[in-house]
Design a protein around this motif. Structure first.
Motif, PDB file in Angstrom:
ATOM      1  N   GLN A 294      28.171  41.506  39.341  1.00 24.99           N
ATOM      2  CA  GLN A 294      29.201  41.642  40.359  1.00 24.99           C
ATOM      3  C   GLN A 294      28.740  42.501  41.538  1.00 24.99           C
ATOM      4  O   GLN A 294      29.020  42.179  42.693  1.00 24.99           O
ATOM      5  CB  GLN A 294      30.475  42.241  39.742  1.00 24.99           C
TER       6      GLN A 294
ATOM      7  N   GLU B 253      36.740  44.109  35.886  1.00 26.37           N
ATOM      8  CA  GLU B 253      37.588  44.526  34.765  1.00 26.37           C
ATOM      9  C   GLU B 253      37.075  43.999  33.427  1.00 26.37           C
ATOM     10  O   GLU B 253      37.493  44.456  32.366  1.00 26.37           O
ATOM     11  CB  GLU B 253      39.023  44.045  34.979  1.00 26.37           C
TER      12      GLU B 253
ATOM     13  N   SER C 202      36.378  47.965  42.620  1.00 23.24           N
ATOM     14  CA  SER C 202      37.385  47.280  41.807  1.00 23.24           C
ATOM     15  C   SER C 202      37.514  45.838  42.275  1.00 23.24           C
ATOM     16  O   SER C 202      37.055  45.469  43.350  1.00 23.24           O
ATOM     17  CB  SER C 202      38.747  47.980  41.933  1.00 23.24           C
ATOM     18  N   GLY C 203      38.168  45.039  41.429  1.00 24.94           N
ATOM     19  CA  GLY C 203      38.395  43.644  41.776  1.00 24.94           C
ATOM     20  C   GLY C 203      37.335  42.733  41.184  1.00 24.94           C
ATOM     21  O   GLY C 203      36.459  43.158  40.430  1.00 24.94           O
ATOM     22  N   GLY C 204      37.418  41.452  41.549  1.00 26.52           N
ATOM     23  CA  GLY C 204      36.470  40.488  41.011  1.00 26.52           C
ATOM     24  C   GLY C 204      36.552  40.419  39.505  1.00 26.52           C
ATOM     25  O   GLY C 204      37.637  40.425  38.910  1.00 26.52           O
TER      26      GLY C 204
ATOM     27  N   VAL D 173      36.489  51.492  46.561  1.00 23.66           N
ATOM     28  CA  VAL D 173      37.739  52.264  46.526  1.00 23.66           C
ATOM     29  C   VAL D 173      37.532  53.768  46.664  1.00 23.66           C
ATOM     30  O   VAL D 173      38.492  54.523  46.622  1.00 23.66           O
ATOM     31  CB  VAL D 173      38.527  51.962  45.231  1.00 23.66           C
TER      32      VAL D 173
ATOM     33  N   TYR E 153      34.466  38.241  51.209  1.00 21.98           N
ATOM     34  CA  TYR E 153      35.589  37.506  50.625  1.00 21.98           C
ATOM     35  C   TYR E 153      36.771  38.410  50.308  1.00 21.98           C
ATOM     36  O   TYR E 153      37.909  37.966  50.266  1.00 21.98           O
ATOM     37  CB  TYR E 153      35.153  36.779  49.351  1.00 21.98           C
ATOM     38  N   GLY E 154      36.508  39.678  50.037  1.00 15.71           N
ATOM     39  CA  GLY E 154      37.590  40.609  49.733  1.00 15.71           C
ATOM     40  C   GLY E 154      37.986  40.637  48.275  1.00 15.71           C
ATOM     41  O   GLY E 154      38.980  41.286  47.919  1.00 15.71           O
ATOM     42  N   ASP E 155      37.239  39.950  47.402  1.00 18.82           N
ATOM     43  CA  ASP E 155      37.582  39.950  45.976  1.00 18.82           C
ATOM     44  C   ASP E 155      37.146  41.246  45.293  1.00 18.82           C
ATOM     45  O   ASP E 155      37.751  41.666  44.316  1.00 18.82           O
ATOM     46  CB  ASP E 155      36.969  38.739  45.267  1.00 18.82           C
ATOM     47  N   ILE E 156      36.096  41.885  45.808  1.00 17.44           N
ATOM     48  CA  ILE E 156      35.661  43.175  45.291  1.00 17.44           C
ATOM     49  C   ILE E 156      35.845  44.211  46.391  1.00 17.44           C
ATOM     50  O   ILE E 156      35.485  43.972  47.548  1.00 17.44           O
ATOM     51  CB  ILE E 156      34.184  43.134  44.847  1.00 17.44           C
ATOM     52  N   LEU E 157      36.398  45.359  46.022  1.00 16.33           N
ATOM     53  CA  LEU E 157      36.723  46.376  47.016  1.00 16.33           C
ATOM     54  C   LEU E 157      36.063  47.714  46.679  1.00 16.33           C
ATOM     55  O   LEU E 157      36.077  48.131  45.513  1.00 16.33           O
ATOM     56  CB  LEU E 157      38.238  46.579  47.093  1.00 16.33           C
TER      57      LEU E 157
END
Length: 223
Positions: free
Chosen positions: A167, A155, A150-152, A187, A181-185
């Motif tokens: 992505q 969506e 999720s993230g980045g 999960v 960077y932590g923008d995509i995780l």
């Protein structure tokens, strides 16, 4: 002719990798994804065939992969789309290719007696190939378990074509380089373990393979 091509095997492989990764910076997204990217992957397969041309068993294996991939690309171009099953087959072809060719690159770099420009290209190509393997691992996890990441811009994948591919490719390489960077995780537990694996592989490559090449180069200079 064959010998000359083999002498530049790593350079050819590296250039085709750069086109795959960064060609979209120079060409419109749709043109690149539908035409240039598939051709670049085919050229990368050809470069891989040159790279392992001294290994007969691998040569025929790669040749079969090239023929199958070319047939799927031709079908997609003729019908303006690639069926889902064909896409999965294409995915499996490239995943298998990068697993084998990355091992062969690392092996050739490891056993090189002399460090020169070609070996340096091989060292870089091996690292890039690990990032591509990481991408295929992440994509496999996402395809079997949608929503594993999720993230980045993930969506937006329902409204923007190729967002998932771009992505996860991006996430694989920033994880391999331990930028994070932590923008995509990740999960899900499987996605998290795969992320750890990719990060560890990147560190092992730099600490072991790169260190061995640098050590050889230092000894070579001192002699």
């Amino acid at each position: 002719m064959k010998g000359k091509l083999y002498d530049f095997r790593f350079e050819f492989f590296f250039v085709t990798q750069m086109v795959i990764l960064f060609g979209s910076l120079l060409l419109p997204g749709k043109v690149f994804e539908e035409t240039v990217a598939p051709i670049s992957f085919l050229l990368n397969l050809i470069a891989g065939i040159i790279l392992i041309s001294k290994r007969k068993e691998l040569f025929w294996f790669f040749l079969v992969l090239l023929v199958a991939s070319s047939a799927l690309f031709g079908y997609a171009q003729a019908n303006d789309e690639m069926p889902l099953l064909a896409s999965y087959i294409q995915f499996g072809i490239y995943f298998s290719f990068y697993l084998v060719v990355t091992y062969e690159i690392i092996k050739q770099v490891w056993y090189s007696l002399k460090v020169n420009k070609t070996v340096i290209y091989g060292l870089i190509s091996g690292f890039v190939s690990l990032g591509l393997i990481g991408f295929f691992i992440l994509m496999s996890i996402e395809l079997t378990g949608p929503g594993s990441f999720s993230g980045g811009l993930l969506e937006m994948q329902d409204t923007h074509a190729n967002t998932l591919t771009e992505q996860l490719m991006y996430f694989s390489f920033i994880t391999l380089m331990t930028i994070g960077y932590g923008d995509i995780l990740p999960v899900t537990p499987l996605a998290q373990k795969a992320t750890i694996l990719i990060g560890l592989i990147g560190q092992f490559y730099l600490v072991v393979i790169t260190a061995v090449v640098v050590g050889k180069l230092i000894n070579q200079k001192s002699e």
